[in-house]
Design a protein around this motif. Structure first.
Motif: not given
Length: 482
Positions: A292-293, A295-296, A416, A419, A422
């Motif tokens: 997640g981080l 793809y952020l 994903q 991220g 966001t």
């Protein structure tokens, strides 16, 4: 919970070759639709905004609504694939994709474009978790794990389509208009549907599917858990989408629904999200966080950088797509390299370092920055896409329970898309109605901080270190024997 692996070997009873091209072809075609549509629209947002008289903050909803639908639908449809069969879910999703493409191509107003993207998010979300479940079934039939090369092709289809999305979108917008970005989904989905109908084996009867660790049938649906998850995630996403004017009150129902969801999942014999497993399976939980981080940061660039190129730099959609081409090519090449890499920690560490370097380059970028620097920055974000996609997919395969691989793969995509959602909120906060240097620098600063955190998270992950050490010992043992 056992990891997603099979150690027995036996000849298949029906004589079908294992993991052949006919089985994997429709899975690859279907799986490219979701990542392709997450990025392809990036070079069409400005044109859509001009046609309908809306600004960057409004067109960001075209990005976010697909991510919201995908974040919810991926684990739901993964659970459904585990329950009623992956072939049925795969085919049903493609029907929804065809409908969404027609709605978007013919939409007379902005509202129907949002409806099209919502349907597109739901329909395209079926392919990846269903594909992982099909491969799991094939592994059980053959009595051996899914080859890393097959997983690499699946990852390549997703990463490659996402990487070429901005360039393809720019080409379509320049030749057929932005409506071509929606219409192109129709023939691709029909091709995937026809090949899947012919080549993917029919789903096994329910009584022949594997049982979960609690004794119930794997993939048993949990409607209340799905409803609570959808409600909590929707409240959080709507809050994130408008950080310029945050609706703080949404955090209260999000927290309440999350608390009720947690209590219900801990009590349910076959929960939608196995929180007990995630609480003990720290390696899988860290994989979701890392994904997640990553793809952020990537999607801040994917959408924020492309809009900046068009509005601040003055490039056309086609020229913007060409500027993003080095990123696309780097992602494609590195997804192939990542698929052939034995270890996981080293590629993920390299990816995190390059995200930090690319973000640092954008910190000093202005409207007069030389084109070579812009191309270099794009490449710095392309290489990590290839490495982290295959690396995190291999980690999910390694650490997820075998009987719930569809739902586990869906949750990976949910991480994903959280991220990405966001990132959409940050873009709206940074740009407002127009992409400018100050907004780009704000997103780049966030990217530097998150990339440094990602480096620490990856380097200190003992599970990745232990896995790579075990892999090296195994390879050394094989060399000694030979």
């Amino acid at each position: 919970m056992r990891a997603a692996s099979v150690t027995r070997t036996r000849a298949p009873a029906d004589g079908r070759p294992g993991f052949g091209a006919r089985l994997t072809a429709p899975l690859l075609i279907g799986s490219l639709l979701n990542p392709l549509n997450t990025t392809m629209i990036s070079t069409g947002l400005v044109a859509i905004g001009h046609d309908f008289g809306v600004g960057a903050a409004d067109t960001a909803w075209l990005v976010s609504v697909l991510y919201l639908a995908s974040a919810v639908a991926q684990p739901v449809l993964g659970k459904l694939a585990d329950s009623i069969g992956p072939r049925r879910v795969f085919l049903g999703g493609l029907v929804v994709v065809v409908a969404s493409g027609l709605v978007g191509a013919l939409a007379p107003g902005f509202a129907l474009l949002l409806v099209s993207r919502l349907l597109l998010g739901i329909g395209t979300s079926a392919a990846y978790p269903a594909a992982m479940a099909v491969l799991r079934t094939e592994s059980a039939r053959l009595g051996r794990p899914t080859p890393r090369t097959v997983l690499g092709r699946l990852s390549f289809a997703a990463l490659g389509s996402a990487a070429v999305g901005p360039t393809l979108g720019g080409l379509l917008a320049a030749t057929a208009g932005w409506r071509g970005i929606f219409a192109v989904n129709v023939p691709v989905a029909l091709l995937a549907y026809g090949s899947a109908l012919r080549w993917i084996p029919k789903d096994a009867p329910r009584e022949e599917r594997p049982r979960g660790t609690s004794g119930g049938r794997a993939g048993t649906l949990d409607p209340l858990g799905i409803l609570l998850f959808t409600g909590a995630l929707s409240c959080l996403v709507v809050f994130l989408l408008d950080l310029r004017h945050p609706m703080w009150w949404l955090l209260a129902p999000a927290a309440l629904l999350a608390a009720v969801l947690t209590r219900w999942q801990l009590r349910h014999p076959n929960p939608f999200i196995d929180l007990r497993m995630l609480g003990t399976n720290h390696a899988l939980a860290r994989t979701y966080l890392r994904h997640g981080l990553s793809y952020l940061v990537v999607y801040c660039v994917m959408y924020g950088f492309t809009q900046w190129l068009e509005e601040e730099r003055g490039y056309s959609s086609l020229h913007t797509g060409l500027v993003m081409l080095p990123m696309s090519l780097a992602a494609l090449a590195c997804s192939l390299i990542g698929a052939r890499t034995k270890g996981i920690r080293a590629p993920l560490t390299v990816a995190a370092v390059l995200l930090a370097v690319g973000s640092a380059l954008l910190l000093g970028t202005t409207g007069s920055t030389p084109l070579a620097v812009l191309l270099l920055a794009g490449a710095c974000f392309g290489i990590p896409q290839g490495l982290m996609g295959t690396g995190n997919q291999a980690a999910v395969q390694q650490y997820a329970p075998a009987e719930a691989i569809g739902a586990a793969a869906g949750l990976q995509r949910t991480a994903q898309y959280l991220g990405a959602i966001t990132a959409s909120g940050l873009i709206g906060l940074a740009y407002g109605q127009r992409a400018d240097d100050g907004g780009l620098h704000l997103m780049a600063a966030v990217g530097v901080v998150l990339a440094l955190a990602l480096i620490v998270l990856t380097v200190t992950d003992r599970a990745l270190r232990n896995r790579d050490t075990a892999t090296e010992r195994h390879n050394s043992h094989d060399r000694d024997r030979s």
